[in-house]
Write an enzyme that holds these catalytic residues in place. Structure first.
Site, mmCIF file in Angstrom:
data_model
loop_
_atom_site.group_PDB
_atom_site.id
_atom_site.type_symbol
_atom_site.label_atom_id
_atom_site.label_comp_id
_atom_site.label_asym_id
_atom_site.label_seq_id
_atom_site.Cartn_x
_atom_site.Cartn_y
_atom_site.Cartn_z
ATOM 1 N N HIS A 23 -4.743 -1.204 -0.460
ATOM 2 C CA HIS A 23 -5.120 -1.644 -1.811
ATOM 3 C C HIS A 23 -6.286 -2.612 -1.766
ATOM 4 O O HIS A 23 -6.197 -3.685 -1.182
ATOM 5 C CB HIS A 23 -3.927 -2.334 -2.483
ATOM 6 N N ASP A 25 -9.307 -4.028 -4.660
ATOM 7 C CA ASP A 25 -9.711 -4.007 -6.065
ATOM 8 C C ASP A 25 -11.215 -4.147 -6.275
ATOM 9 O O ASP A 25 -11.655 -4.583 -7.348
ATOM 10 C CB ASP A 25 -8.992 -5.121 -6.824
ATOM 11 N N GLU A 128 -3.413 1.963 -10.435
ATOM 12 C CA GLU A 128 -2.448 0.859 -10.399
ATOM 13 C C GLU A 128 -1.832 0.656 -11.779
ATOM 14 O O GLU A 128 -2.297 -0.131 -12.584
ATOM 15 C CB GLU A 128 -3.121 -0.428 -9.914
ATOM 16 N N HIS A 155 2.150 -1.922 -13.547
ATOM 17 C CA HIS A 155 1.476 -3.126 -13.078
ATOM 18 C C HIS A 155 2.367 -4.298 -13.492
ATOM 19 O O HIS A 155 3.577 -4.250 -13.232
ATOM 20 C CB HIS A 155 0.040 -3.224 -13.617
ATOM 21 N N HIS A 196 4.736 -3.724 -7.458
ATOM 22 C CA HIS A 196 4.741 -4.206 -8.842
ATOM 23 C C HIS A 196 5.985 -3.822 -9.630
ATOM 24 O O HIS A 196 6.220 -4.409 -10.695
ATOM 25 C CB HIS A 196 3.498 -3.741 -9.624
ATOM 26 N N HIS A 217 0.933 -2.702 -1.658
ATOM 27 C CA HIS A 217 0.613 -4.107 -1.370
ATOM 28 C C HIS A 217 1.782 -4.993 -1.788
ATOM 29 O O HIS A 217 1.752 -5.654 -2.808
ATOM 30 C CB HIS A 217 -0.703 -4.539 -2.024
ATOM 31 N N ASP A 325 -5.017 -6.367 -0.717
ATOM 32 C CA ASP A 325 -5.288 -6.746 -2.109
ATOM 33 C C ASP A 325 -6.562 -7.574 -2.245
ATOM 34 O O ASP A 325 -6.665 -8.433 -3.117
ATOM 35 C CB ASP A 325 -4.103 -7.478 -2.736
#
Length: 392
Positions: A23, A25, A128, A155, A196, A217, A325
């Site tokens: 993961h 972003d 996500e 999420h 999540h 993650h 992450d």
């Protein structure tokens, strides 16, 4: 063995068995900072101070495959969420097209292996949050055709068919439609990502899924008691499922002392009109000012290694991985400051007696295997069952 020798050994290991990171972003950071203007954030050059991720630091970190998150915030709803997800997918396509000597689109496990053989970084995508499909299995299938290879079921917010770890529950885990989402993901070959989600959602998804799941993650709740982490009873289910839990580096998920600090820092952001996940320069300036009067607890590679030790003990070495992450968190551990830091974690694990075969599973082969297994399941299911047209 000296620290320098361990670090050298870690780099040699990563040259042969590079990191598959679950993961990152970067696409959202590019959207927020420069609205995807890649001339203003040319990741072929060092972007330290602006981003956690660029090509020189990916190379230094020994990254061989990256799941780029095509995340959109969970307060995006309906068609807005779908459109923003498509823009995120397009941004990943722009990155791959701009840096073809470094990045290679990967849709399959074979593509990942081919990229490694070529010395390129296999680039995969993960959506996500189930809000990105707007309660539509047709949209789910469209995202898969566009290259998305996992979807995190929620999420931070509970959605119409699945409970989130950080919101009020409404379904007791998955609704009937949520179970059908999992079945359809199995059928098309999209990995079910349980980071999540609420622990009840984790258990429901594992009960339904006939393909391996991932946690892209998430770390161990027994080591740091945060709802974003995975309870031991769920980790114990992974061997039978074949799935992989990929430990994250986010301090507020791995270091207990950072949990309370983060709650206060997030409230400070909201008090000044910022979203608590904002990582723009203005929000980070507020964070730094807050930190001057409220010193931040610092995680280290040893903090993350504690989680991996525990996850290996409970789930087994065949069922763990790494999901840093980066560019999705305001703060990172010292020594894991950006994507160049993976050798520091591997050196820490070497110092704890992890073997080369075990580390090779952690960094590379577990993640490749789980995607291959999901492809195999999809091939079998699609031969006997057509697309689901279930709806809410």
């Amino acid at each position: 063995m000296s620290a320098a020798d361990l670090l050298g050994q870690a780099r040699e290991l990563l040259a042969a068995h590079p990191v598959v990171d679950g993961h990152n972003d970067l696409p959202w950071a590019l959207r927020e900072q420069v609205r995807y203007d890649l001339d203003r954030r040319d990741i072929a050059a060092d972007q330290s101070g602006r981003l956690h991720t660029d090509i020189p630091r990916l190379r230094a970190g020994g990254v061989g495959a990256q799941f780029w998150s095509v995340y959109v915030r969970s307060d995006y709803a309906g068609d807005q969420a779908v459109s923003a997800t498509l823009e995120q997918i397009d941004a990943v396509g722009q990155l791959i097209a701009r840096y073809p000597g470094t990045l290679r689109l990967a849709l399959t496990a074979d593509d990942m292996e081919a990229a490694r053989a070529e010395g390129r970084i296999a680039s995969l995508m993960g959506a996500e949050g189930g809000h990105s499909i707007n309660n539509s299995l047709a949209t789910l299938r469209a995202l898969h055709r566009l290259g998305v290879r996992y979807m995190t079921l929620t999420h931070n917010d509970t959605i119409d068919w699945a409970d989130s770890a950080t919101d009020e529950p409404r379904h007791g885990g998955l609704s009937d439609f949520g179970r059908e989402v999992v079945r359809e993901m199995n059928r098309v070959g999209m990995l079910v990502d349980l980071s999540h989600v609420a622990a009840t959602t984790m258990r429901d998804a594992l009960a339904v899924s006939v393909a391996p799941v991932i946690f892209s993650h998430s770390s161990a709740r027994a080591v740091c008691d945060h709802p974003r982490n995975v309870p031991d009873d769920v980790l114990e289910l992974l061997p039978a499922n074949g799935g992989v839990a990929m430990a994250t580096f986010v301090p507020k998920f791995v270091l207990q002392a950072a949990v309370d600090w983060t709650l206060a820092a997030d409230e400070n952001l909201r008090a000044h009109g910022f979203h608590h996940l904002d990582t723009t320069s203005e929000a980070m300036a507020l964070h730094r000012a807050f930190e001057e009067t409220h010193p931040r607890p610092i995680a280290t590679p040893a903090t993350v290694a504690d989680h991996l030790d525990h996850m290996r003990e409970v789930a087994g070495v065949d069922h763990i991985g790494i999901g840093g992450d980066y560019d999705g968190t305001a703060f990172t551990p010292a020594g894991l400051d950006d994507v160049s830091g993976y050798p520091n974690l591997i050196a820490e694990l070497l110092s704890r007696g992890w073997s080369t075969p075990d580390l090779a599973k952690l960094t590379w082969s577990n993640a490749v295997r789980v995607l291959r297994d999901a492809q195999d399941v999809a091939r079998e299911l699609s031969a006997t069952r057509g697309p689901s047209n279930a709806h809410l």
